[in-house]
Design a protein around this motif. Sequence first.
Motif, PDB file in Angstrom:
ATOM      1  N   THR A 154       0.937  -1.155   0.107  1.00 46.46           N
ATOM      2  CA  THR A 154       0.053   0.095   0.129  1.00 46.46           C
ATOM      3  C   THR A 154       0.757   1.246  -0.156  1.00 46.46           C
ATOM      4  OG1 THR A 154      -0.103  -0.058   2.491  1.00 46.46           O
ATOM      5  CG2 THR A 154      -2.006  -1.132   1.206  1.00 46.46           C
ATOM      6  N   SER A 155       2.008   1.097   0.020  1.00 45.87           N
ATOM      7  CA  SER A 155       3.090   2.260   0.048  1.00 45.87           C
ATOM      8  C   SER A 155       4.333   1.770  -0.556  1.00 45.87           C
ATOM      9  CB  SER A 155       3.219   2.777   1.353  1.00 45.87           C
ATOM     10  OG  SER A 155       3.891   1.915   2.298  1.00 45.87           O
ATOM     11  N   LEU A 156       5.214   2.826  -0.990  1.00 51.01           N
ATOM     12  CA  LEU A 156       6.538   2.290  -1.425  1.00 51.01           C
ATOM     13  C   LEU A 156       7.308   1.589  -0.335  1.00 51.01           C
ATOM     14  CD1 LEU A 156       7.446   5.504  -3.452  1.00 51.01           C
ATOM     15  CD2 LEU A 156       7.020   3.290  -4.340  1.00 51.01           C
ATOM     16  N   GLU A 157       7.241   2.153   1.079  1.00 48.21           N
ATOM     17  CA  GLU A 157       8.086   1.492   2.010  1.00 48.21           C
ATOM     18  C   GLU A 157       7.557  -0.020   2.108  1.00 48.21           C
ATOM     19  OE1 GLU A 157       6.564   4.315   2.324  1.00 48.21           O
ATOM     20  OE2 GLU A 157       8.319   5.582   2.740  1.00 48.21           O
ATOM     21  N   ASP A 158       6.624  -0.469   1.668  1.00 45.12           N
ATOM     22  CA  ASP A 158       6.213  -1.779   1.722  1.00 45.12           C
ATOM     23  C   ASP A 158       6.929  -2.656   0.879  1.00 45.12           C
ATOM     24  OD1 ASP A 158       4.217  -1.443   3.832  1.00 45.12           O
ATOM     25  OD2 ASP A 158       2.525  -1.355   2.250  1.00 45.12           O
ATOM     26  N   LEU A 159       7.695  -2.274  -0.229  1.00 46.21           N
ATOM     27  CA  LEU A 159       8.442  -2.731  -1.123  1.00 46.21           C
ATOM     28  C   LEU A 159       9.818  -3.065  -0.739  1.00 46.21           C
ATOM     29  CD1 LEU A 159       7.341  -0.983  -4.358  1.00 46.21           C
ATOM     30  CD2 LEU A 159       6.346  -3.090  -3.300  1.00 46.21           C
ATOM     31  N   SER A 160      10.430  -2.942   0.698  1.00 39.59           N
ATOM     32  CA  SER A 160      11.557  -2.873   1.165  1.00 39.59           C
ATOM     33  C   SER A 160      12.012  -4.267   0.894  1.00 39.59           C
ATOM     34  CB  SER A 160      11.334  -2.807   2.733  1.00 39.59           C
ATOM     35  OG  SER A 160      12.611  -3.368   3.350  1.00 39.59           O
ATOM     36  N   ALA A 179      11.929   7.155  -0.126  1.00 36.43           N
ATOM     37  CA  ALA A 179      11.488   5.788   0.534  1.00 36.43           C
ATOM     38  C   ALA A 179      12.607   5.214   0.858  1.00 36.43           C
ATOM     39  CB  ALA A 179      10.596   5.129  -0.320  1.00 36.43           C
ATOM     40  N   ASN A 180      13.791   4.945   0.022  1.00 37.52           N
ATOM     41  CA  ASN A 180      14.752   4.243   0.770  1.00 37.52           C
ATOM     42  C   ASN A 180      15.504   4.868   1.658  1.00 37.52           C
ATOM     43  OD1 ASN A 180      14.823   2.083  -0.823  1.00 37.52           O
ATOM     44  ND2 ASN A 180      16.095   2.760  -2.469  1.00 37.52           N
ATOM     45  N   ALA A 181      15.678   6.456   1.791  1.00 35.22           N
ATOM     46  CA  ALA A 181      16.194   7.027   2.998  1.00 35.22           C
ATOM     47  C   ALA A 181      15.536   6.607   4.226  1.00 35.22           C
ATOM     48  CB  ALA A 181      16.246   8.500   2.819  1.00 35.22           C
ATOM     49  N   LYS A 182      14.020   6.530   4.186  1.00 35.41           N
ATOM     50  CA  LYS A 182      13.257   6.366   5.451  1.00 35.41           C
ATOM     51  C   LYS A 182      13.601   4.953   5.697  1.00 35.41           C
ATOM     52  CE  LYS A 182       9.485   9.523   3.776  1.00 35.41           C
ATOM     53  NZ  LYS A 182       8.162   9.270   3.741  1.00 35.41           N
ATOM     54  N   LEU A 183      13.544   3.905   4.825  1.00 32.21           N
ATOM     55  CA  LEU A 183      13.850   2.625   5.122  1.00 32.21           C
ATOM     56  C   LEU A 183      15.163   2.121   5.708  1.00 32.21           C
ATOM     57  CD1 LEU A 183      12.534   0.888   1.912  1.00 32.21           C
ATOM     58  CD2 LEU A 183      11.483   0.537   4.310  1.00 32.21           C
ATOM     59  N   LYS A 184      16.192   2.936   5.311  1.00 31.59           N
ATOM     60  CA  LYS A 184      17.679   3.040   5.799  1.00 31.59           C
ATOM     61  C   LYS A 184      17.577   3.451   7.222  1.00 31.59           C
ATOM     62  CE  LYS A 184      22.390   4.218   4.864  1.00 31.59           C
ATOM     63  NZ  LYS A 184      23.388   4.858   3.815  1.00 31.59           N
ATOM     64  N   ALA A 186      15.218   3.646   9.311  1.00 34.77           N
ATOM     65  CA  ALA A 186      14.571   2.595  10.134  1.00 34.77           C
ATOM     66  C   ALA A 186      15.124   1.362  10.182  1.00 34.77           C
ATOM     67  CB  ALA A 186      13.039   2.622   9.501  1.00 34.77           C
ATOM     68  N   GLY A 187      16.538   1.031   9.614  1.00 37.10           N
ATOM     69  CA  GLY A 187      17.209  -0.015   9.770  1.00 37.10           C
ATOM     70  C   GLY A 187      16.632  -1.297   8.998  1.00 37.10           C
ATOM     71  N   LYS A 188      15.777  -0.800   7.919  1.00 35.08           N
ATOM     72  CA  LYS A 188      15.049  -2.067   7.078  1.00 35.08           C
ATOM     73  C   LYS A 188      15.642  -2.123   5.673  1.00 35.08           C
ATOM     74  CE  LYS A 188      10.646  -1.177   9.189  1.00 35.08           C
ATOM     75  NZ  LYS A 188       9.138  -0.813   8.729  1.00 35.08           N
ATOM     76  N   PRO A 189      15.832  -3.268   4.936  1.00 32.29           N
ATOM     77  CA  PRO A 189      16.517  -3.224   3.694  1.00 32.29           C
ATOM     78  C   PRO A 189      15.697  -2.037   2.809  1.00 32.29           C
ATOM     79  CG  PRO A 189      15.865  -5.289   4.548  1.00 32.29           C
ATOM     80  CD  PRO A 189      15.111  -4.374   5.613  1.00 32.29           C
ATOM     81  N   GLU A 190      16.654  -1.598   2.038  1.00 32.73           N
ATOM     82  CA  GLU A 190      16.010  -0.667   1.059  1.00 32.73           C
ATOM     83  C   GLU A 190      15.618  -1.212  -0.238  1.00 32.73           C
ATOM     84  OE1 GLU A 190      18.811   2.541   0.053  1.00 32.73           O
ATOM     85  OE2 GLU A 190      19.820   2.137   1.936  1.00 32.73           O
ATOM     86  N   ILE A 191      14.762  -0.554  -1.021  1.00 30.80           N
ATOM     87  CA  ILE A 191      14.271  -1.322  -2.276  1.00 30.80           C
ATOM     88  C   ILE A 191      15.420  -1.365  -3.160  1.00 30.80           C
ATOM     89  CG2 ILE A 191      12.864  -0.517  -4.270  1.00 30.80           C
ATOM     90  CD1 ILE A 191      11.053   1.248  -2.440  1.00 30.80           C
ATOM     91  N   ASN A 192      15.383  -2.041  -3.929  1.00 28.45           N
ATOM     92  CA  ASN A 192      16.693  -2.503  -4.815  1.00 28.45           C
ATOM     93  C   ASN A 192      16.286  -1.912  -6.120  1.00 28.45           C
ATOM     94  OD1 ASN A 192      18.733  -3.735  -6.503  1.00 28.45           O
ATOM     95  ND2 ASN A 192      18.097  -5.568  -6.296  1.00 28.45           N
TER      96      ASN A 192
END
Length: 286
Positions: A154-160, A179-184, A186-192
């Motif tokens: 439902t969001s770009l962050e869901d594509l981690s 979105a990748n900056a937010k994921l990083k 949060a310590g989560k894998p970034e979108i490839n």
Amino acid sequence: MSNSNQHTPGGRGKAIGRRTVLAGMTGALASPLLGNAVMAQARFQPPAALAAKGVITYCATIDNPPRAFYDNQQRPTGFEVELGTEIASRMGLRVNWVQLRFVGLIPALQAQQCDALMQELFIRPERLEIIDMIPFSRTGQRIVTTKASTLQATSLEDLSGRKMAVPNGTTIHNLVKEANAKLKAAGKPEINLVVLPTTTETFQQLATGQIEVLGTTTTAASYYIGLRPNDFRPLGEPFGLIGTGIGLRKGNTELFNPMKQSFDSMVADGTYKRLIEKWNMQGSEL
């Protein structure tokens, strides 16, 4: 489909893939829908230099169906092609199309390689600082995956951690980077992230299984899913709806005014509505 999408203002990119096509008086691009699609007596007066040449040059990606693309005979066609041709006709002008990569459009306009950008350019405050724009439609962003995929988001962050393609320099490209900056953080894998030159190539890679999802405009998503409904499906809901417009050099009122008058007259006489319907652009109109 064209990077139909939008690069960050000020991003300087080398213009590649240049291609020029002249729509002549006999009207290879003339549509039965548009009675004035070939050169006609000017209803709205263009700048003297353009009137003397009888031609206006548009830069565009011409890789963004149904807005602008090449048909089987390698002629530009689509909603924006017919729109631009009709606007020119109402100024008594023919059209010269110059095809460029998206990142090269604004630099080419600023370098006076073309008179206007007939393209799905998002109207942003920062963009209006460097060019003037005439609104002519709306668009948004959409994520697309394969019909066989079980992926839900439902969001770009869901594509981690997922492999995702975007056209270079587009709005969706910038949104994925955010979105990748937010994921990083949060310590989560970034979108490839896979960055490709055109929207067409992102759909090619999705079809061949080289990526899991892609990001594009709502226009492009509707077009490609409509072409291959058994292969592609939208993922989540559209987001980031925004106006789009024709780009002109800052302060070029001599051209801005007659082009705006030409467009407004198309809206008033129903030509614009007929073009929207012809190219299945309902929902994208102003």
